[in-house]
Design a protein around this motif. Sequence first.
Motif, PDB file in Angstrom:
ATOM      1  N   LEU A  43     -38.081   7.832 -54.271  1.00 25.86           N
ATOM      2  CA  LEU A  43     -38.114   6.506 -54.882  1.00 25.86           C
ATOM      3  C   LEU A  43     -38.638   5.442 -53.913  1.00 25.86           C
ATOM      4  N   LEU A  44     -38.654   5.761 -52.633  1.00 27.91           N
ATOM      5  CA  LEU A  44     -39.058   4.797 -51.618  1.00 27.91           C
ATOM      6  C   LEU A  44     -40.573   4.784 -51.446  1.00 27.91           C
ATOM      7  N   PRO A  45     -41.138   3.622 -51.115  1.00 33.33           N
ATOM      8  CA  PRO A  45     -42.564   3.607 -50.773  1.00 33.33           C
ATOM      9  C   PRO A  45     -42.783   4.523 -49.566  1.00 33.33           C
ATOM     10  N   ALA A  81     -32.229   2.740 -52.465  1.00 28.95           N
ATOM     11  CA  ALA A  81     -33.666   2.839 -52.721  1.00 28.95           C
ATOM     12  C   ALA A  81     -34.247   1.484 -53.105  1.00 28.95           C
ATOM     13  N   SER A  82     -33.548   0.753 -53.941  1.00 31.52           N
ATOM     14  CA  SER A  82     -34.002  -0.576 -54.352  1.00 31.52           C
ATOM     15  C   SER A  82     -34.040  -1.532 -53.161  1.00 31.52           C
ATOM     16  N   ALA A  83     -33.023  -1.480 -52.306  1.00 33.87           N
ATOM     17  CA  ALA A  83     -32.948  -2.381 -51.153  1.00 33.87           C
ATOM     18  C   ALA A  83     -34.085  -2.123 -50.166  1.00 33.87           C
ATOM     19  N   SER A 130     -33.051  14.535 -52.378  1.00 28.29           N
ATOM     20  CA  SER A 130     -34.416  14.517 -52.911  1.00 28.29           C
ATOM     21  C   SER A 130     -34.567  13.619 -54.127  1.00 28.29           C
ATOM     22  N   SER A 131     -33.495  13.015 -54.605  1.00 22.08           N
ATOM     23  CA  SER A 131     -33.600  12.046 -55.699  1.00 22.08           C
ATOM     24  C   SER A 131     -33.876  10.646 -55.171  1.00 22.08           C
ATOM     25  N   THR A 132     -33.384  10.329 -53.990  1.00 25.28           N
ATOM     26  CA  THR A 132     -33.508   8.985 -53.440  1.00 25.28           C
ATOM     27  C   THR A 132     -34.800   8.774 -52.664  1.00 25.28           C
TER      28      THR A 132
END
Length: 190
Positions: free
Chosen positions: A166-168, A137-139, A161-163
């Motif tokens: 987190l994404l734009p 998600a950070s990458a 559904s957790s990841t």
Amino acid sequence: IFAMVMGQGLAHQAVYRYLVEKKVPDLFFNDGIAEYGSPVKKTVFPLVPSFEEEGKLFGSLAAKRHPGKKACFLLTDNALGQDFLRGAKSELDAAKMKIGKIERADRTAAQANTQILNLKKDGCDIVITSTYSNLFASAVTYSVSQGFKPAWFTISYNANSSTIPLLPESAREGIISSTAVAPDEGFKVA
């Protein structure tokens, strides 16, 4: 022990050989290092494919969907990354795909900004990942902020559904992932 059911990750790896030695059925564990399936063992039944098999799937799919493009990797620095890379590279090599940078990150890392900048600089069209959810998600989020928008292929750990939330929103569409269970809310099944 009658049976081990739904073991996961490092905890499962710690008892795996004992279970095999004692012929205890090891059912539906969520870990995919290559050792579990090679050679085949009568008492071992993983829930997910091996990381190497998952790598083959993504290597083959990337080659079919993006022929002639440059494929790069963002991997964890453990057996997950090694096994996944071996499988994916075998398929990319067979398809004569261009392979660019292979970036690795510590499995406990919260971000991969340096690795993303290296992949962008290398001109990667595709990024195939075998990382954990927070790093993935950070990458992806950081790559969007840097104007780097490759096609993303990622392992089943990130199909949840957790990841994805987190994404734009602009980065969510087009990510290719696999999952051994029914997709969570918010996923499109193609």
